[in-house]
Write an enzyme that holds these catalytic residues in place. Sequence first.
Site, PDB file in Angstrom:
ATOM      1  N   GLY A 128      45.938  44.494  44.457  1.00  0.00           N
ATOM      2  CA  GLY A 128      47.073  43.800  45.229  1.00  0.00           C
ATOM      3  C   GLY A 128      48.871  44.698  44.799  1.00  0.00           C
ATOM      4  CE  LYS A 132      49.105  33.258  38.218  1.00  0.00           C
ATOM      5  NZ  LYS A 132      50.681  33.559  37.781  1.00  0.00           N
TER       6      LYS A 132
END
Length: 340
Positions: free
Chosen positions: A44, A166
């Site tokens: 990313g 997360k």
Amino acid sequence: MVRGMANMASSSRILTMGGTGYNGRHISKASLAVVDRPRILTIGGTGYIGRQISKASIALGHPTFLLVRESTASNPEKAKLLESFTASGATILPGSLEDQASLVEAIKKVDVVISAVKGPQLTDQLNIIKAITEVGTIKRFLPSEFGNDVDKTHAVEPAKTMFATKAKIRRAIEEEGIPYTYVSSNCFARYFLPSLGQSGLSAPPRDKVVISGDGNAKVVFVKEEDVGTFTIKAVDDPRTLNKILHLRLPANTYSVNELVALWEKKIGKTLEKTYIPEEVVLKKIAESPFPVNIMLSIGHSIFVKGDQINFELGPDGVEASQLYPEVKYTTVEEYLNQYV
């Protein structure tokens, strides 16, 4: 861009394969070479915050690798960015989170893995964990966080589910015994400062401001480039091993009321202030469509609940500006000067 990938893939690289793997399960046979700075793979690495991490990795002298899917390389804007990275010495590796073989091969080439993926790909980080476990030589993994401390939130849906995802990645990392650092960078300055914490504004208001809650919750604003720098500083620091790196920068910690007062001083004008009670904020979140609701629910966590500062750092937390006083980060006051 394909030719650029091939050229960079053929550039010289130093591999360090020595040492004992985590939990005693992976033991290499020899150390082939020693490098001054750990080799870093960003996943990313061309995204909003990922590009700042990639830039900082290169600027701070790390051999830098980016895992890049074909669709990213064919995007004109991303292709130009990748060309700038390769010109600065980075290595572009074709692959994706869905291609486990490409993940494994990329991870074999580095010492540190940093993920900056977002949205649906957050769960796909389980594939990174699987690959890191298979390779067994990674010295540090920094998963995609770069916001609130996900174990210390009072978020409502849909932000609650995102933070829980997360947190799930954190638990998976810990269960595998992978060395980690979690980066809690709080608010991206470019997202939140120009609007003084409101949604939908590209520049600070000059007449009136809408404030969620009572405006007294403390918030930390960090310029994206500084997030990148602090992140890379931490990758091989023993003080951040298996810790949460909190970016609680003293000069950048303001309540919205304090932020508005600072802006009023800069423009020499008092703004009309409208305060929105928490119950009204919650009602608007519940009635708004995606993705508006997720941004509003994140804002509720930050600006109403004060989830960035409403807890003390425990033994698992360290503060970035204390560890790295040499980093001259951009202050909130400096940042706002561009809009005066």
